[in-house]
Design an enzyme around this catalytic site. Structure first.
Site, PDB file in Angstrom:
ATOM      1  CE  LYS A 149      37.956  50.298  57.132  1.00 46.59           C
ATOM      2  NZ  LYS A 149      38.808  49.366  56.496  1.00 46.59           N
TER       3      LYS A 149
HETATM    4  C1  LIG Z   1      38.766  48.688  55.048  1.00 45.30           C
HETATM    5  C2  LIG Z   1      37.900  48.732  53.824  1.00 45.30           C
HETATM    6  C3  LIG Z   1      37.493  47.577  53.151  1.00 45.30           C
HETATM    7  C4  LIG Z   1      38.037  46.218  53.448  1.00 45.30           C
HETATM    8  O1  LIG Z   1      37.884  45.826  54.756  1.00 45.30           O
HETATM    9  P1  LIG Z   1      38.651  44.494  55.250  1.00 45.30           P
HETATM   10  O2  LIG Z   1      37.904  44.122  56.484  1.00 45.30           O
HETATM   11  O3  LIG Z   1      40.070  44.906  55.528  1.00 45.30           O
HETATM   12  O4  LIG Z   1      38.552  43.485  54.182  1.00 45.30           O
HETATM   13  C5  LIG Z   1      36.600  47.695  52.104  1.00 45.30           C
HETATM   14  N1  LIG Z   1      36.148  48.892  51.702  1.00 45.30           N
HETATM   15  C6  LIG Z   1      36.543  50.037  52.306  1.00 45.30           C
HETATM   16  C7  LIG Z   1      35.990  51.333  51.818  1.00 45.30           C
HETATM   17  C8  LIG Z   1      37.447  49.990  53.361  1.00 45.30           C
HETATM   18  O5  LIG Z   1      37.861  51.126  53.932  1.00 45.30           O
END
Ligand SMILES: *Cc1c(COP(=O)(O)O)cnc(C)c1O
Length: 384
Positions: free
Chosen positions: A186
């Site tokens: 992210k």
């Molecule tokens: C990455 C992501 C999540 C989940 O994030 P985590 O921290 O891995 O649980 C949820 N929604 C979207 C759109 C994502 O890209």
């Protein structure tokens, strides 16, 4: 000369993160403690002084806690987009509620507000928009619609740090809850982690309790408050979703550089846009004038006049040692969602069309100008 493989995504971890993690490990307090408190208060300061930030061990956990705090339960309907990661929708199922999927808007790749309106019923309890790729959904229109119907809104802001919508940072808008992700790929990371943000004190209190077993105070407070250290009360069957100080140590320093990370990503997006202007490729949608795009993803769509289909394009990129990805395989194509809710591709023509043509190119702060040029050259070869 053999070139190394250029990964699709890489985190940028600096010496400050490493030193802070070591400090935490040496301190003897490695689970939820002072570093999480600091990260939470830094996060609130970054967004706005009047929001409360609650660290959790993933965005998925935060989305689950958020819906729970909004009172979503058995048989309630929650509207969301098919064009997202499965986590957005799975948390609806955790609570026995019913996901209602709608298509995206062709211009934003975010949830289509008219489709949301058409999907509202008396059982609709909440809406979960996703700021796809880091570009804000049309929150102005969505909030108007939601408040007219008395429906809660929780933003899946996993892509949206830092993103603005009508000049305001996501996390400070008028929705009930926003949830950010710090997963490895992210816009900033804590390895695994997430942050739930709200202005509503009742929601904050519920989430604070439910993220740690439904106990009425968390472990850190337990050992520093005046009450006997062994005493706590369980008020609900909560979850084990707390963030660790080890993770928060990384987050504290990632957050300090989030604006720089965004500028680097935005610059790469500009370079790509210019480099592909003459190719049969549609660039990702730009934000509304004046707004900030977090540029978590750079998603191109191959045009009808491209001499290659999406799968062959990605093969060509890998053959040139450039990693790519696809965001997303829409939920309506995954066996569980498709079969349980009888979803067909005809129900989601825009998402389906994007899926068939889209490719996500590498875009991250650690990329050098040379890396960007490599991607550009590889794309020019791959389109044929
Ligand atoms: C990455 C992501 C999540 C989940 O994030 P985590 O921290 O891995 O649980 C949820 N929604 C979207 C759109 C994502 O890209």
């Amino acid at each position: 000369m053999t070139q190394e493989f250029l990964p699709f995504a890489l985190p940028e971890i600096g010496d400050d993160e490493i030193a802070e993690v070591i400090d935490t490990l040496r301190s003897g307090w490695v689970t939820t403690g002072p570093k999480v408190s600091q990260f939470e208060s830094d996060f609130s300061k970054f967004l706005s002084s009047d929001v409360e930030s609650l660290g959790v061990n993933s965005a998925t956990a935060g989305l689950h806690l958020g819906l729970e705090a909004l009172g979503v339960g058995l048989g309630d309907e929650v509207i969301t987009t098919t064009h997202t990661f499965t986590a957005t929708a799975e948390v609806i199922r955790y609570l026995g509620a019913i996901p209602v999927f709608v298509d995206v808007d062709v211009n934003s790749l975010c949830i289509n507000i008219a489709a949301v309106e058409a999907a509202i019923t008396l059982r609709t309890k909440a809406i979960i928009p996703v700021h796809f790729a880091g570009r804000a959904a049309d929150m102005g229109a969505l909030m108007k619609l939601a408040s007219r119907h008395g429906i809660k809104v929780m933003e899946d802001a996993a892509h949206a740090l830092p993103t603005t919508c009508e000049g305001k940072l996501v996390g400070t808008l008028d929705s009930d809850i926003s949830v950010f992700s710090f997963y490895a790929n992210k816009t900033m990371t804590t390895g695994e982690g997430g942050m739930l943000v709200t202005r509503n004190q009742d929601i904050a209190e519920r989430v604070r309790m439910m993220r740690l077993h439904g106990m009425n105070c968390d472990a850190f407070n337990r050992f520093t408050s005046k009450k006997p250290s062994w005493y706590y009360e369980v008020l609900a069957p909560g979850y084990k979703y707390n963030m660790t100080d080890v993770a928060a140590s990384i987050g504290i320093h990632q957050l300090r550089r989030i604006r720089v990370f965004q500028q680097k990503r935005a610059r790469i997006a500009d370079l790509y846009d210019a480099a592909f202007a003459d190719l049969p490729i549609a660039p990702p949608p730009r934000p509304v004038q004046g707004d900030m795009h977090a540029w978590y993803l750079y998603v191109i769509q191959l045009g009808d006049d491209a001499c290659v289909n999406r799968d062959d394009f990605i093969d060509q990129m890998f053959a040139q040692k450039v990693g790519c990805s696809v965001h997303y395989i829409p939920l309506h194509l995954h066996p569980y969602w498709r079969d349980t809710y009888r979803l067909t591709r005809e129900m989601f023509p825009i998402s389906q069309q994007i899926y068939e043509r889209c490719v996500s190119l590498p875009i991250y702060s650690k990329m050098t100008d040379n890396d960007v040029e490599r991607v550009v050259r590889a794309v020019r070869v791959a389109v044929g």
